[in-house]
Design an enzyme around this catalytic site. Structure first.
Site, PDB file in Angstrom:
ATOM      1  N   SER A  16      50.648  23.795  78.268  1.00 16.32           N
ATOM      2  CA  SER A  16      49.490  23.681  77.169  1.00 16.32           C
ATOM      3  C   SER A  16      50.516  23.398  75.731  1.00 16.32           C
ATOM      4  O   SER A  16      51.669  23.833  76.006  1.00 16.32           O
ATOM      5  CB  SER A  16      48.911  24.973  77.231  1.00 16.32           C
ATOM      6  OG  SER A  16      48.537  25.275  78.199  1.00 16.32           O
ATOM      7  N   CYS A  17      49.548  23.091  74.237  1.00 15.08           N
ATOM      8  CA  CYS A  17      49.784  23.667  73.056  1.00 15.08           C
ATOM      9  C   CYS A  17      51.381  24.635  72.959  1.00 15.08           C
ATOM     10  O   CYS A  17      51.257  26.276  74.240  1.00 15.08           O
ATOM     11  CB  CYS A  17      49.646  23.719  72.577  1.00 15.08           C
ATOM     12  SG  CYS A  17      49.413  24.471  70.601  1.00 15.08           S
ATOM     13  N   PRO A  18      52.494  24.568  72.469  1.00 11.23           N
ATOM     14  CA  PRO A  18      52.757  23.998  72.044  1.00 11.23           C
ATOM     15  C   PRO A  18      54.180  23.152  72.403  1.00 11.23           C
ATOM     16  O   PRO A  18      54.729  22.370  72.700  1.00 11.23           O
ATOM     17  CB  PRO A  18      53.995  24.560  70.585  1.00 11.23           C
ATOM     18  CG  PRO A  18      53.807  25.292  71.050  1.00 11.23           C
ATOM     19  CD  PRO A  18      53.431  26.361  72.093  1.00 11.23           C
TER      20      PRO A  18
END
Lengths: 78, 204
Positions: A16-18
């Protein structure tokens, strides 16, 4: 799919981000200017994030495609 | 992609760029120099290339957000600095340090709020650690990097960490209490200079 010569691959599937951006920044750093990196992600947000990241870093987004739930980006190092 | 810090030339008699409304306000308020106020000139693709995160809070969710933004900024080629102050500094004490401080009150504070990045609490719904534990399970399930991993990434990407000298003193923290890789402790004036020179900033 094209016959571009990929110098490095970043597999950020499942992250997932980042982390897709972080891994890509780390993966592209040792490459020579003009070299291509292929990035695979499954984070839907990365579709917009990689466009923005390329704009802010000056790297070139050469290709962007979707295959099922996997997003693929080919980026040319500045 | 550089920040243009040049100031516009002093306004000529025609004051170009002064829109009619601003001109009317200036007229009423007698502000003859409205058009000559120094403004940073942002043209085309120029943008700030420095980011300062003022890490003031010690809660899990705020630490997490600050580190996500810092790693992303550094990965985007932005010079990223984190100023660690008050509760934000406690996050950067070594995880294995249980009690810090030199006097009884400092030690008591450390007892009450365990320092270290792996011991952050949620500001709401902490429930004696149940909340953070659930967040950790969800993070793993959804491939979300935890604060500790983000901190390692931030260090690898060259994020600069500036501990606050005043907070170090007040909590009785010594350099050896802190994680490796932090910069020299500094004061507010160092941060203010960066901000005054046009660094983008976040207060978290």
């Amino acid at each position: 799919m094209t016959t571009l010569e990929i110098a490095a691959q970043v597999d950020a599937r499942g992250l997932s981000c980042p982390m897709p951006i972080v891994r890509t920044a780390q993966g592209i750093k040792p490459l020579a200017a003009g070299a291509l990196v292929e990035v695979l992600t499954t984070d839907p947000g990365s579709q917009k994030d990689f466009v923005a990241w390329c704009r802010s870093t000056g790297n070139e987004l050469v290709e962007q495609s979707v295959d099922g739930t996997v997003y693929r980006f080919v980026i040319r190092r500045k | 992609m550089t920040l243009t810090t040049e100031r516009p030339a002093p306004a000529t008699a025609t004051a170009p760029g002064l829109d009619p409304i601003a001109a009317a306000i200036a007229d009423i308020e007698g502000l003859e120099e409205l058009g000559t106020q120094p403004q940073p000139v942002l043209t085309g693709e120029t943008k700030p290339r420095d980011l300062v995160l003022i890490c003031y809070s010690g809660e899990l969710e705020k630490t997490w957000a600050a580190l996500i933004l810092a790693t992303t900024a550094a990965a985007s080629g932005i010079n990223t600095k984190m100023f660690l102050t008050f509760w934000g500094l406690q996050t950067f004490v070594k995880d294995e340090k249980r009690i810090t401080g030199e006097n009884a009150m400092q030690k008591m504070l450390a007892m009450m709020q365990r320092p270290g990045i792996s011991h952050r609490k949620l500001s709401k719904m902490n429930f004696l650690g149940m909340g953070p534990w659930m967040m950790g399970v969800l993070a793993k399930q959804y491939g979300v990097a935890k604060p500790k991993e983000l901190l390692e990434a931030a260090q690898a990407l060259g994020v600069e960490f500036m501990p606050c000298q005043m907070t170090m003193d007040m909590f009785g923290l010594k350099r050896e209490d802190m994680i490796d890789g932090l910069g020299e402790p500094v004061g507010a004036a160092t941060v203010i200079e960066l901000l005054a020179n046009g660094a983008a900033s976040l207060f978290i």
